[in-house]
Every structure is written in C-alpha cells, then in structure tokens.
Scaffold this active site. Structure first.
Site, mmCIF file in Angstrom:
data_model
loop_
_atom_site.group_PDB
_atom_site.id
_atom_site.type_symbol
_atom_site.label_atom_id
_atom_site.label_comp_id
_atom_site.label_asym_id
_atom_site.label_seq_id
_atom_site.Cartn_x
_atom_site.Cartn_y
_atom_site.Cartn_z
ATOM 1 N N ARG A 155 0.853 -1.199 0.000
ATOM 2 C CA ARG A 155 0.000 0.000 0.000
ATOM 3 C C ARG A 155 0.888 1.248 0.000
ATOM 4 N NH1 ARG A 155 -5.382 -1.663 3.575
ATOM 5 N NH2 ARG A 155 -6.627 -2.039 1.720
ATOM 6 N N GLN A 161 -1.246 2.553 -5.941
ATOM 7 C CA GLN A 161 -2.656 2.798 -5.617
ATOM 8 C C GLN A 161 -3.606 2.248 -6.666
ATOM 9 O OE1 GLN A 161 -2.867 7.025 -4.871
ATOM 10 N NE2 GLN A 161 -2.704 6.748 -2.663
ATOM 11 N N ASP A 181 -4.411 -1.388 -6.121
ATOM 12 C CA ASP A 181 -4.880 -1.741 -4.781
ATOM 13 C C ASP A 181 -6.302 -2.309 -4.816
ATOM 14 O OD1 ASP A 181 -5.433 -2.009 -2.110
ATOM 15 O OD2 ASP A 181 -5.045 0.086 -1.582
ATOM 16 N N SER A 236 -8.514 -2.175 -1.508
ATOM 17 C CA SER A 236 -9.235 -0.922 -1.283
ATOM 18 C C SER A 236 -10.422 -0.771 -2.224
ATOM 19 C CB SER A 236 -8.293 0.275 -1.444
ATOM 20 O OG SER A 236 -7.343 0.302 -0.405
ATOM 21 N N TYR A 271 -3.668 -2.251 7.935
ATOM 22 C CA TYR A 271 -4.413 -3.008 8.939
ATOM 23 C C TYR A 271 -3.822 -2.761 10.311
ATOM 24 C CZ TYR A 271 -6.512 -5.759 5.170
ATOM 25 O OH TYR A 271 -7.203 -6.143 4.063
#
Length: 379
Positions: free
Chosen positions: A122, A127, A130, A133, A228
């Site tokens: 991440r 991005q 990802d 997400s 996380y």
C-alpha cells in the site's frame, strides 16, 4: 504472452477478473486474451462483448488453464485448478496465501510464479493496483444498504404532520476503507453515525465525513501494517468493549469491519451486547469470512438472535459485480502491465511491488510474511 481468464468457481462469486474494456487495453499492449465461456455473465459481461473486444472464448477449462502463460483470477484457485496450470506459468489473483498451505504447495509443485493481489504494497505508486481498497470501498457501501433494507425504520430525520421521526443511529467498527465508505453512505442517507477504531489517527477522517469518533483513552500505541491494525492488548480490547457497551444499546444499525492481517478477526460484539440492543436492530458483520466480529454471526446467513437481525454476507463486493469487476480488472491489469510486457516478465525481484506481491517463484515460497505465518501454523 497468452492470458487466460477463467470463470470463478467460488460459491456466491459473481465477479470476473477482466472486463471487455480491459481486454482491449491488454490486446493493444500485445497480449492474447482467452476467456472461459460465461466467465463474465454474472457481472453482465457477455461472451459476445469479449469477442468484440478481441478475446477468444474457450469452452474447455482444462484447455484454458493448460495453454496460459498467465492466469488472471479474482479468487485463489483450488489446488485442483492450480494443478491444471502449465509448469512455470504465472498466476495473479487474491490468494491470502498464509491461509492456504495446500494451495501454496500445489503452486510450488508446478513451479508457478504466483502474485497475490492482497499482498500488493500500500504505497502511492501502487494505488491503481490496490484491489483490497477498491473492493472494500464497494463492500462498505453495500453493507449500509443491506442494513438499511433490513431495518424497520428510515435513516433520516423527517418532520411530518403526524410528528417528527428521529434519525437512525449507526455504529461502525473500523475506519479503514470499508468503514469510511460506510460512514459516508450512512451520512448521505441521513443517519447519525458513531465510529470506533483502535487507530487514533483515523479520528480526523471520521469527523471529516460527519461521523463522531469514539475514542478509547489509552497510553498504548496501536501499530499498523499495510493499512491493517496489528493485534492490540487484552487491556485495550477491554476498554474498547466498555465504551462500546454504552453506545451499542442505542444503535439501530451496527456495521463491523475490523480485521487483523494473518489472524482471526477479533470478536468485538459479544452475545451480551447483542442482548442489550434494541429489538429490531441490525448488525452487518463484514469480517464474517475471517471468523467474524460478532459472536453470533453465521457465514453467508442472515439470522435473528435476541430480536436482532445479524447479516453474515461474506462477499459484499460480489453483490455489486459490475462495478466490482470493472475496478478489479483495472487493478489487476495495471499490476500485470507493471510486471510484464507482451514478451515476458521483467522479474525485477528487488523492486518493491514485485517483491511485496510475489508469493511463490520457481518452486519456492519467497514471500517473507507468508513464510512466517505458515511456519507458525505447522510448528
């Protein structure tokens, strides 16, 4: 290189790894795309659309797997599917490799180089890759709609000639991507939203969306890894539960999103808490596939316990298969184009995205985190 896109076989899965629009992108880049018959039908992407985009539709899954240089999937293959791959092929999908030792072994036996979408670092330049997400974002949105649909009251404040209807109260556990989208969606629908998260740095994001942040007073710093939270102490969880007990009694809808990477999801809503909730309240447990944040949730079931409806839908993005497939296809194709050209893979094993997402390579388990977790499991 030949890219194969199988039809997903996991129960309740409606997504497909590649959409016709992304087939066009990959074809322009020089790849040959092969799609299993009806692979995209549950997401409303028909075989004709793939053919028009330049893909070849294949009826036989054995042929599809065996001819592929690269296989792109949403979910991890079964060990049986993995053994259909030709020796030395590349697999890219969600794997959660630390939970599937039998699959990891099957991949090693076939000398498969497997990249895991859930292991993509991440970082800012990754991005667009990802997938965690992109899918969690949709899941947070859908969780609110499922909860609202099961709730016997409306979300917004409403003034009528017969009297005023007060807004629904929503309590959300976890202010990650899913939680933040749930906050935004519930607020748009007019609910009053309260949020708890072990990471104090999420307070500003919660408040920017109109939620109220419930802060646990503690000197303990909570570390995060890849977005996380790492496991917190029993003392911290006790303080958090005491705070939650005082708020959950007033909640109409509770949405839980808390995950700890590499471990079972923490139980945040106990049976006693469920008993304390108002009759007709609803809980949506987004962590049910990882063991559940609610002690009474049941995977892929909606149950009523102590007059509270508990929704245990394990694959919320699959309930929005069009958008989920479109976003995932962009994620996985961006990763592929970062790793490879039409002529082959770059195999820059020290590059951060490659190193972070590569699980097995040339018969070896090369991912450090997965090695650690599986070693502990077999110790």
């Amino acid at each position: 290189m030949k890219i194969s896109i199988p039809k997903e076989t996991k129960l309740f899965e409606n997504r497909v790894a590649i959409t016709p629009d992304v087939v066009k992108t990959l074809s322009k880049a020089g790849f040959s795309c092969f799609v299993e018959k009806n692979a995209g039908v549950n997401a409303n992407f028909l075989d004709e659309s793939y053919t028009q985009a330049g893909a070849t539709v294949v009826t036989d899954p054995v042929q599809l797997y065996s001819q592929a240089d690269v296989v792109l999937k949403v979910n991890a293959p079964t060990p049986t599917e993995a053994r259909l791959l030709k020796d030395g092929a590349v697999l890219i999908s969600f794997l959660y490799a630390y939970t599937v030792p039998e699959l990891v072994q099957a991949l090693r036996e076939k000398n498969i180089s497997a990249f895991s979408m859930d292991a993509v670092p991440r970082i800012s330049r990754a991005q667009k890759m990802d997938a965690l997400s992109s899918q969690a974002n949709l899941g947070g949105y859908k969780a609110v709609l499922l909860g609202a649909n099961s709730l016997g009251k409306i979300f917004p404040l409403m003034m009528t000639a017969a009297g005023t209807i007060t807004p629904a109260k929503v309590l959300i556990f976890g202010a990650g991507v899913a939680g933040l989208q749930a906050i935004a969606t519930a607020r748009r629908l007019g609910a009053v939203v309260e949020v708890t998260d072990v990471r104090p740095e999420t307070k500003e994001q919660v408040e920017s969306l109109g939620g109220r942040f419930l802060e646990v007073k503690s000197d303990e710093g909570v570390k995060t890894e890849g977005g996380y939270a790492k496991e917190v102490s029993a003392e911290y969880l006790q303080k958090q539960q005491e705070l939650i007990k005082s708020r959950i009694v007033d909640a109409d809808l509770v949405i839980t999103t808390a995950l700890v990477i590499g471990k079972k999801a923490p139980v945040l809503v106990t049976e006693e808490m469920v008993k304390s909730m108002k009759p007709g309240s609803v809980i949506v447990d987004m962590a049910v596939e990882s063991g559940g944040n609610c002690a009474l949730s049941e995977i892929n079931e909606t149950v009523v316990k102590h007059h509270v409806t508990i929704i245990g839908e394990s694959n919320l993005p699959a309930l929005l298969p069009v958008n989920a497939s479109e976003l995932y296809a962009r994620n996985i194709s961006t990763l592929l184009l970062h790793l490879a050209t039409k002529d082959g893979f770059k195999w820059d094993l020290d590059e951060e995205i490659t190193k972070g997402s590569l699980i097995t390579h040339q018969g070896q388990l090369v991912h450090g985190f997965t090695q650690t977790i599986l070693a502990k499991a077999t110790a």
